[in-house]
Design a protein around this motif. Structure first.
Motif, PDB file in Angstrom:
ATOM      1  N   ASN A 156       0.740  -1.172  -0.232  1.00  0.00           N
ATOM      2  CA  ASN A 156      -0.046   0.142  -0.165  1.00  0.00           C
ATOM      3  C   ASN A 156       0.804   1.282   0.174  1.00  0.00           C
ATOM      4  OD1 ASN A 156      -2.323  -1.567  -0.079  1.00  0.00           O
ATOM      5  ND2 ASN A 156      -2.572  -1.460   2.331  1.00  0.00           N
ATOM      6  N   GLU A 157       2.008   1.241   0.512  1.00  0.00           N
ATOM      7  CA  GLU A 157       2.855   2.502   0.743  1.00  0.00           C
ATOM      8  C   GLU A 157       3.939   2.519  -0.201  1.00  0.00           C
ATOM      9  OE1 GLU A 157       2.314   4.782   3.111  1.00  0.00           O
ATOM     10  OE2 GLU A 157       0.626   3.499   3.675  1.00  0.00           O
ATOM     11  N   THR A 158       4.262   1.685  -1.093  1.00  0.00           N
ATOM     12  CA  THR A 158       5.358   1.558  -2.033  1.00  0.00           C
ATOM     13  C   THR A 158       5.085   0.599  -3.019  1.00  0.00           C
ATOM     14  OG1 THR A 158       7.733   1.295  -2.072  1.00  0.00           O
ATOM     15  CG2 THR A 158       6.910  -0.206  -0.794  1.00  0.00           C
TER      16      THR A 158
ATOM     17  N   ASP B 276      16.016   1.339  -0.060  1.00  0.00           N
ATOM     18  CA  ASP B 276      16.091   2.195   1.041  1.00  0.00           C
ATOM     19  C   ASP B 276      14.507   3.003   1.079  1.00  0.00           C
ATOM     20  OD1 ASP B 276      16.931   4.065   2.607  1.00  0.00           O
ATOM     21  OD2 ASP B 276      17.796   5.420   1.387  1.00  0.00           O
ATOM     22  N   LEU B 277      13.866   2.307   1.948  1.00  0.00           N
ATOM     23  CA  LEU B 277      12.529   2.532   2.256  1.00  0.00           C
ATOM     24  C   LEU B 277      12.549   3.600   3.415  1.00  0.00           C
ATOM     25  CD1 LEU B 277      10.755  -0.726   1.540  1.00  0.00           C
ATOM     26  CD2 LEU B 277      11.124   0.957  -0.111  1.00  0.00           C
ATOM     27  N   ASP B 278      12.197   4.602   3.219  1.00  0.00           N
ATOM     28  CA  ASP B 278      12.234   5.588   4.432  1.00  0.00           C
ATOM     29  C   ASP B 278      10.644   5.990   4.993  1.00  0.00           C
ATOM     30  OD1 ASP B 278      12.864   7.266   6.362  1.00  0.00           O
ATOM     31  OD2 ASP B 278      12.954   9.127   5.234  1.00  0.00           O
ATOM     32  N   ILE B 279       9.996   4.711   5.353  1.00  0.00           N
ATOM     33  CA  ILE B 279       8.393   4.829   5.552  1.00  0.00           C
ATOM     34  C   ILE B 279       8.495   4.335   7.046  1.00  0.00           C
ATOM     35  CG2 ILE B 279       6.200   3.671   4.926  1.00  0.00           C
ATOM     36  CD1 ILE B 279       7.459   2.878   2.471  1.00  0.00           C
ATOM     37  N   GLU B 280       7.605   4.945   7.620  1.00  0.00           N
ATOM     38  CA  GLU B 280       7.460   4.857   9.078  1.00  0.00           C
ATOM     39  C   GLU B 280       6.284   4.337   9.287  1.00  0.00           C
ATOM     40  OE1 GLU B 280       8.863   7.400  12.630  1.00  0.00           O
ATOM     41  OE2 GLU B 280       7.059   7.782  12.125  1.00  0.00           O
TER      42      GLU B 280
END
Length: 75
Positions: A8-10, A22-26
């Motif tokens: 859902n986010e990437t 390099d996923l900068d997802i919180e």
């Protein structure tokens, strides 16, 4: 992080390459009580590279991955 949350986010592939992204997802996650700072309260976590070491006794999946990598290097 559950795969559906990552999807859902990437748009990163959900295979072993995901660990190299390099996923900068919180994400807001709930930890088991023994690790939680406050009971029933979520903490925030960022997806990061997994620092796994090679297994002393590799599973069938790990053995298959090692064999595939070795075959690719032999070609």
């Amino acid at each position: 992080v559950p795969a559906e949350k990552l999807q859902n986010e990437t748009d990163a592939k959900l295979d072993d390459e995901i660990y190299e992204e390099d996923l900068d997802i919180e994400f807001e996650v709930h930890l088991p009580e023994e690790y939680a700072e406050e009971e029933n309260e979520p903490v925030y976590a960022t997806v990061g590279e997994v620092p796994f070491k090679e297994s002393v006794n590799p599973s069938a999946r790990e053995q298959a991955k090692l064999s595939a990598a070795q075959e690719a290097n032999d070609d």
